[in-house]
Design an enzyme around this catalytic site. Structure first.
Site, PDB file in Angstrom:
ATOM      1  N   LYS A   1       0.815  -1.193   0.000  1.00 51.66           N
ATOM      2  CA  LYS A   1       0.000   0.000   0.000  1.00 51.66           C
ATOM      3  C   LYS A   1       0.858   1.255   0.000  1.00 51.66           C
ATOM      4  CE  LYS A   1      -2.432  -2.371   3.420  1.00 51.66           C
ATOM      5  NZ  LYS A   1      -2.946  -2.418   4.799  1.00 51.66           N
ATOM      6  N   GLY A   2       2.150   1.099   0.284  1.00 51.38           N
ATOM      7  CA  GLY A   2       3.011   2.253   0.550  1.00 51.38           C
ATOM      8  C   GLY A   2       3.111   3.267  -0.569  1.00 51.38           C
TER       9      GLY A   2
ATOM     10  N   ASP B   1       7.272   2.706  -2.987  1.00 53.99           N
ATOM     11  CA  ASP B   1       7.516   3.760  -2.001  1.00 53.99           C
ATOM     12  C   ASP B   1       9.002   3.918  -1.690  1.00 53.99           C
ATOM     13  OD1 ASP B   1       7.656   1.307  -0.636  1.00 53.99           O
ATOM     14  OD2 ASP B   1       6.373   1.943   1.021  1.00 53.99           O
TER      15      ASP B   1
ATOM     16  N   ASP C   1      14.997  -0.346   0.019  1.00 57.07           N
ATOM     17  CA  ASP C   1      15.748  -0.460   1.261  1.00 57.07           C
ATOM     18  C   ASP C   1      16.817  -1.531   1.039  1.00 57.07           C
ATOM     19  OD1 ASP C   1      16.222  -0.028   4.015  1.00 57.07           O
ATOM     20  OD2 ASP C   1      14.770  -1.544   4.608  1.00 57.07           O
TER      21      ASP C   1
ATOM     22  N   VAL D   1      11.232   6.376   8.233  1.00 51.77           N
ATOM     23  CA  VAL D   1      10.374   7.498   7.837  1.00 51.77           C
ATOM     24  C   VAL D   1       8.915   7.082   7.682  1.00 51.77           C
ATOM     25  CG1 VAL D   1      12.194   8.881   6.763  1.00 51.77           C
ATOM     26  CG2 VAL D   1      11.025   7.122   5.413  1.00 51.77           C
TER      27      VAL D   1
HETATM   28  P1  IMP Z   1      13.229  -3.986   0.899  1.00 52.97           P
HETATM   29  O1  IMP Z   1      13.819  -3.067  -0.139  1.00 52.97           O
HETATM   30  O2  IMP Z   1      12.830  -5.332   0.364  1.00 52.97           O
HETATM   31  O3  IMP Z   1      14.116  -4.102   2.112  1.00 52.97           O
HETATM   32  O4  IMP Z   1      11.886  -3.420   1.506  1.00 52.97           O
HETATM   33  C1  IMP Z   1      11.306  -2.232   1.189  1.00 52.97           C
HETATM   34  C2  IMP Z   1      10.008  -2.144   1.959  1.00 52.97           C
HETATM   35  O5  IMP Z   1      10.261  -1.963   3.374  1.00 52.97           O
HETATM   36  C3  IMP Z   1       9.227  -0.943   1.528  1.00 52.97           C
HETATM   37  O6  IMP Z   1       8.310  -1.243   0.510  1.00 52.97           O
HETATM   38  C4  IMP Z   1       8.555  -0.491   2.815  1.00 52.97           C
HETATM   39  O7  IMP Z   1       7.283  -1.115   2.930  1.00 52.97           O
HETATM   40  C5  IMP Z   1       9.424  -0.982   3.932  1.00 52.97           C
HETATM   41  N1  IMP Z   1      10.261   0.111   4.527  1.00 52.97           N
HETATM   42  C6  IMP Z   1      11.604   0.196   4.501  1.00 52.97           C
HETATM   43  N2  IMP Z   1      12.046   1.293   5.122  1.00 52.97           N
HETATM   44  C7  IMP Z   1      10.944   1.951   5.560  1.00 52.97           C
HETATM   45  C8  IMP Z   1      10.745   3.200   6.274  1.00 52.97           C
HETATM   46  O8  IMP Z   1      11.674   3.953   6.648  1.00 52.97           O
HETATM   47  N3  IMP Z   1       9.453   3.529   6.547  1.00 52.97           N
HETATM   48  C9  IMP Z   1       8.389   2.756   6.165  1.00 52.97           C
HETATM   49  N4  IMP Z   1       8.530   1.597   5.480  1.00 52.97           N
HETATM   50  C10 IMP Z   1       9.794   1.197   5.181  1.00 52.97           C
HETATM   51 MG    MG Z   2       5.335  -1.042   4.358  1.00 56.81          MG
END
Ligand code: IMP
Ligand code: MG
Length: 178
Positions: A42-43, A99, A102, A152
């Site tokens: 949903k982000g 969104d 990470d 954030v």
């Molecule tokens: P990754 O790149 O697989 O580690 O995950 C990314 C997901 O982690 C994003 O789609 C977000 O839902 C969540 N996420 C990572 N950092 C944050 C943050 O600072 N705030 C809110 N959600 C985050």
């Molecule tokens: Mg999330």
């Protein structure tokens, strides 16, 4: 400012200006095309809504809901699809709207999955890039903001499903999650 916010990182105005710049770039690069714009629930929804309204080529909208999980709360290599696309993407130009990137696991696995369905192209647009946290070798094609490693909230981003509706992006107070 919300009481759970340590400080505002990106104001509404800063975000809107940058989203317009990214839209301008996409309008140039996809001129004459009819991309399928895929929002990752949903982000991305607030960013997605603002971005697609600034696009001037014909677009189709679709959504996916995914999670990448392993043991515990850390993102891992396994992609779980909670909602798949409605549209067939074979031969289509696909733009993924997410969104935040990470560790990179989510987008890396997602891109791999979409490429296996023979689209004409797959590009990634992200609102935020926490570049210091990357584990998997993947970059977005279009990034609105590169940010430091802080948690954030707002403008679609949540902590425990809260704060998505804040119109700005703020840093969450540590006391809320520690
Ligand atoms: P990754 O790149 O697989 O580690 O995950 C990314 C997901 O982690 C994003 O789609 C977000 O839902 C969540 N996420 C990572 N950092 C944050 C943050 O600072 N705030 C809110 N959600 C985050
Ligand atoms: Mg999330």
């Amino acid at each position: 400012m919300h009481q759970d916010c340590e400080r505002i990182l990106l104001t509404e105005e800063t975000i809107q200006n940058r989203v317009q710049e990214i839209a301008d770039t996409l309008n140039r690069e996809y001129r004459g095309k009819n991309p399928l714009v895929v929002g990752i629930l949903k982000g991305s929804i607030i960013f997605y809504g603002d971005l697609v309204r600034k696009l001037d080529m014909p677009v189709e909208l679709d959504f996916m809901a995914v999670s990448s999980y392993g043991s515990g709360t850390v993102s891992s290599g396994t992609l779980r699809i909670k909602k798949d696309l409605d549209k067939n993407i074979e031969g289509r130009d696909v733009i993924i709207v997410e969104d935040i990137i990470d560790s990179g696991y989510t987008l890396a696995r997602l891109k791999e999955y979409l490429l296996s369905r023979n689209p004409a192209s797959v590009k990634i647009v992200v609102l935020l890039d926490k570049f210091e946290r990357r584990v998997v070798d993947i970059e977005a094609d279009y990034t609105c903001f590169r940010i430091e490693d802080e948690f954030v909230i707002g403008y679609g981003l949540d902590y425990d499903e809260r704060y998505r509706n804040l119109p700005y992006i703020g840093i969450l107070k540590r006391s809320v999650y520690e």
